[in-house]
Design a protein around this motif. Structure first.
Motif, PDB file in Angstrom:
ATOM      1  N   ARG A   1       0.850  -1.189   0.000  1.00  0.00           N
ATOM      2  CA  ARG A   1       0.000   0.000   0.000  1.00  0.00           C
ATOM      3  C   ARG A   1       0.885   1.238   0.000  1.00  0.00           C
ATOM      4  NH1 ARG A   1      -4.613  -1.488   4.559  1.00  0.00           N
ATOM      5  NH2 ARG A   1      -5.566  -3.234   3.425  1.00  0.00           N
ATOM      6  N   ALA A   2       0.569   2.140  -0.911  1.00  0.00           N
ATOM      7  CA  ALA A   2       1.404   3.330  -1.060  1.00  0.00           C
ATOM      8  C   ALA A   2       1.495   4.109   0.246  1.00  0.00           C
ATOM      9  CB  ALA A   2       0.857   4.216  -2.179  1.00  0.00           C
ATOM     10  N   TRP A   3       0.375   4.292   0.943  1.00  0.00           N
ATOM     11  CA  TRP A   3       0.396   5.136   2.142  1.00  0.00           C
ATOM     12  C   TRP A   3       1.294   4.545   3.228  1.00  0.00           C
ATOM     13  CZ3 TRP A   3      -0.832   3.957   7.161  1.00  0.00           C
ATOM     14  CH2 TRP A   3      -1.603   2.815   7.390  1.00  0.00           C
ATOM     15  N   GLU A   4       1.347   3.217   3.315  1.00  0.00           N
ATOM     16  CA  GLU A   4       2.198   2.584   4.323  1.00  0.00           C
ATOM     17  C   GLU A   4       3.676   2.813   4.008  1.00  0.00           C
ATOM     18  OE1 GLU A   4       0.821  -1.458   4.293  1.00  0.00           O
ATOM     19  OE2 GLU A   4      -0.706  -1.065   5.825  1.00  0.00           O
TER      20      GLU A   4
ATOM     21  N   ASP B   1       4.465   6.458   4.798  1.00  0.00           N
ATOM     22  CA  ASP B   1       4.529   6.645   6.250  1.00  0.00           C
ATOM     23  C   ASP B   1       5.827   6.075   6.817  1.00  0.00           C
ATOM     24  OD1 ASP B   1       3.404   7.718   8.506  1.00  0.00           O
ATOM     25  OD2 ASP B   1       2.156   5.984   8.977  1.00  0.00           O
ATOM     26  N   ALA B   2       6.166   4.861   6.372  1.00  0.00           N
ATOM     27  CA  ALA B   2       7.375   4.206   6.883  1.00  0.00           C
ATOM     28  C   ALA B   2       8.642   4.967   6.510  1.00  0.00           C
ATOM     29  CB  ALA B   2       7.448   2.772   6.356  1.00  0.00           C
ATOM     30  N   ALA B   3       8.579   5.725   5.401  1.00  0.00           N
ATOM     31  CA  ALA B   3       9.746   6.512   4.970  1.00  0.00           C
ATOM     32  C   ALA B   3       9.834   7.850   5.701  1.00  0.00           C
ATOM     33  CB  ALA B   3       9.683   6.736   3.461  1.00  0.00           C
ATOM     34  N   GLY B   4       8.929   8.072   6.658  1.00  0.00           N
ATOM     35  CA  GLY B   4       8.989   9.277   7.475  1.00  0.00           C
ATOM     36  C   GLY B   4       8.430  10.524   6.824  1.00  0.00           C
TER      37      GLY B   4
ATOM     38  N   THR C   1      -1.413   9.484   4.417  1.00  0.00           N
ATOM     39  CA  THR C   1      -0.127   9.873   3.829  1.00  0.00           C
ATOM     40  C   THR C   1      -0.038   9.661   2.316  1.00  0.00           C
ATOM     41  OG1 THR C   1       0.769   7.727   4.511  1.00  0.00           O
ATOM     42  CG2 THR C   1       1.199   9.610   5.947  1.00  0.00           C
ATOM     43  N   ASN C   2      -1.081   9.129   1.689  1.00  0.00           N
ATOM     44  CA  ASN C   2      -1.071   9.073   0.221  1.00  0.00           C
ATOM     45  C   ASN C   2      -1.830  10.256  -0.371  1.00  0.00           C
ATOM     46  OD1 ASN C   2      -0.198   7.979  -2.209  1.00  0.00           O
ATOM     47  ND2 ASN C   2      -2.036   6.734  -2.479  1.00  0.00           N
ATOM     48  N   PHE C   3      -2.066  11.272   0.442  1.00  0.00           N
ATOM     49  CA  PHE C   3      -2.708  12.502  -0.017  1.00  0.00           C
ATOM     50  C   PHE C   3      -1.760  13.670   0.189  1.00  0.00           C
ATOM     51  CE2 PHE C   3      -6.253   9.768   0.190  1.00  0.00           C
ATOM     52  CZ  PHE C   3      -7.352  10.355  -0.411  1.00  0.00           C
TER      53      PHE C   3
ATOM     54  N   ARG D   1       6.756  21.161   1.525  1.00  0.00           N
ATOM     55  CA  ARG D   1       7.609  21.942   0.622  1.00  0.00           C
ATOM     56  C   ARG D   1       6.767  23.136   0.199  1.00  0.00           C
ATOM     57  NH1 ARG D   1      11.693  21.661  -4.004  1.00  0.00           N
ATOM     58  NH2 ARG D   1      12.491  19.697  -3.207  1.00  0.00           N
ATOM     59  N   GLY D   2       7.260  24.349   0.477  1.00  0.00           N
ATOM     60  CA  GLY D   2       6.453  25.533   0.197  1.00  0.00           C
ATOM     61  C   GLY D   2       5.114  25.409   0.901  1.00  0.00           C
ATOM     62  N   GLY D   3       4.035  25.625   0.142  1.00  0.00           N
ATOM     63  CA  GLY D   3       2.704  25.531   0.728  1.00  0.00           C
ATOM     64  C   GLY D   3       2.068  24.160   0.605  1.00  0.00           C
ATOM     65  N   ALA D   4       2.850  23.169   0.175  1.00  0.00           N
ATOM     66  CA  ALA D   4       2.322  21.811   0.009  1.00  0.00           C
ATOM     67  C   ALA D   4       2.770  20.929   1.166  1.00  0.00           C
ATOM     68  CB  ALA D   4       2.800  21.218  -1.310  1.00  0.00           C
ATOM     69  N   GLN D   5       1.903  19.978   1.534  1.00  0.00           N
ATOM     70  CA  GLN D   5       2.205  19.116   2.673  1.00  0.00           C
ATOM     71  C   GLN D   5       1.646  17.713   2.448  1.00  0.00           C
ATOM     72  OE1 GLN D   5       0.097  19.914   6.412  1.00  0.00           O
ATOM     73  NE2 GLN D   5       2.031  19.719   7.517  1.00  0.00           N
ATOM     74  N   VAL D   6       2.375  16.701   2.956  1.00  0.00           N
ATOM     75  CA  VAL D   6       1.824  15.348   2.994  1.00  0.00           C
ATOM     76  C   VAL D   6       0.807  15.315   4.131  1.00  0.00           C
ATOM     77  CG1 VAL D   6       2.323  12.904   3.374  1.00  0.00           C
ATOM     78  CG2 VAL D   6       3.955  14.320   2.102  1.00  0.00           C
ATOM     79  N   SER D   7      -0.397  14.857   3.843  1.00  0.00           N
ATOM     80  CA  SER D   7      -1.454  14.863   4.846  1.00  0.00           C
ATOM     81  C   SER D   7      -1.066  14.062   6.090  1.00  0.00           C
ATOM     82  CB  SER D   7      -2.737  14.279   4.249  1.00  0.00           C
ATOM     83  OG  SER D   7      -3.714  14.058   5.257  1.00  0.00           O
ATOM     84  N   GLU D   8      -1.378  14.623   7.262  1.00  0.00           N
ATOM     85  CA  GLU D   8      -1.176  13.903   8.522  1.00  0.00           C
ATOM     86  C   GLU D   8      -2.232  12.809   8.674  1.00  0.00           C
ATOM     87  OE1 GLU D   8       1.102  14.512  10.933  1.00  0.00           O
ATOM     88  OE2 GLU D   8       1.841  16.564  10.623  1.00  0.00           O
ATOM     89  N   LYS D   9      -3.364  13.008   8.033  1.00  0.00           N
ATOM     90  CA  LYS D   9      -4.491  12.074   8.188  1.00  0.00           C
ATOM     91  C   LYS D   9      -4.340  10.848   7.306  1.00  0.00           C
ATOM     92  CE  LYS D   9      -9.560  12.199   8.508  1.00  0.00           C
ATOM     93  NZ  LYS D   9     -10.750  13.070   8.385  1.00  0.00           N
TER      94      LYS D   9
END
Length: 297
Positions: free
Chosen positions: A229-232, A235-238, A254-256, A244-252
């Motif tokens: 699963r991509a999100w796992e 997540d495992a990669a930290g 991680t595939n968003f 970056r700038g105004g973009a963020q990996v979702s805390e809720k």
């Protein structure tokens, strides 16, 4: 490309049209031209007469899409209300316009007592988009329900393609790149509207609980690799909360990726590449983009 070099249309042609308001990320540049055809004949006639060198791209609800900041060359086609109808054909089949949303398709199926299409409730796009990419969720994909679809090729030729013609695989079809899906037929099986609604509610609640639906996001960013699963992996990669700038990996989820407010399309795409690099370094897996990235580099 000047207006007087374009074919006459009955629909709406807009020059230098902002696309950011039309995509979920609310970022990105303009289309050279945005074309909202009056009907299928208007679209087919326009494409037939348009210089073959001018690129054409379809735009649905703009969910799984990054529009780059320098904009999209050529013509972007957006299907409006004329293409938004959904009608029962028989006890198990719906005829759907290419501009109809997954929510409308699944709700019409429920009202007609057609089960098996509930998963479309969770796909944030239009028929044209999820037929092209074999959209899926909750264990089902478009290939499981598609009978056939009507497309207008870049040449203006209209064709009906059967399921077998589309070469479906995971989040992929063999549809020609510049073809526009204008309609599709989906088949399910007889069901009770109450049970169908209960399944739609379950799917809706699951999405609400696990995904950052109320943010400026683009849906699932990366395809799930074989057996993972991509999100796992992300997540495992930290990468949870990585920015970056105004973009963020979702805390809720991680595939968003999310636009926290002022992200450019370049911020979002570069963050995605940061994530891919970290996952490759951590797990040796090359994540593939599921989100389509379009426009001038």
């Amino acid at each position: 490309m000047m207006a007087d070099t374009l074919p006459a249309v009955r629909g709406k042609l807009t020059a230098d049209a902002p696309l950011a308001p039309l995509v979920w990320f609310k970022a990105g540049g303009n289309a050279d031209w945005l074309f909202e055809p009056a009907d299928v004949e208007d679209l087919a006639g326009f494409l037939a007469a348009l210089d073959p060198q001018v690129p054409v791209m379809g735009l649905g609800l703009g969910s799984n899409l990054i529009v780059r900041d320098r904009g999209v060359p050529g013509v972007v086609v957006r299907l409006g209300k004329t293409f938004g109808r959904v009608d029962p054909v028989d006890e198990v089949t719906l005829s759907c316009g290419g501009g109809a949303s997954g929510i409308l398709v699944s709700s019409t199926a429920r009202d007609a007592g057609i089960a098996g299409l509930e998963f479309l409730r969770s796909i944030p796009g239009t028929v044209g988009g999820f037929v092209r990419m074999n959209g899926g969720a909750y264990g089902r994909e478009v290939k499981d329900i598609l009978v056939d679809c009507d497309v207008v090729l870049r040449s203006g030729e209209q064709r009906t393609l059967a399921l077998a013609d589309l070469g479906y695989s995971y989040r992929h079809s063999d549809l020609p790149e510049q073809a526009i899906v204008v309609a599709a037929r989906f088949a399910g099986h007889p069901g009770e509207p109450q049970a169908i609604q209960a399944e739609m509610d379950r799917i809706s609640e699951s999405r609400e609980a696990s995904q950052p639906l109320r943010t400026r996001t683009g849906g699932s960013t990366f395809k799930n690799p074989e057996g993972a699963r991509a999100w796992e992996l992300v997540d495992a990669a930290g990468c949870r909360g990585l920015s970056r700038g105004g973009a963020q990996v979702s805390e809720k989820h991680t595939n968003f990726l999310i636009n926290t407010g002022e992200a450019t399309a370049a911020d979002i795409e570069a963050l995605g590449e940061d994530v891919r690099a970290r996952v490759k370094a951590h797990a040796g897996v090359e994540l593939e983009w599921e989100i389509k990235r379009v426009g001038r580099t």
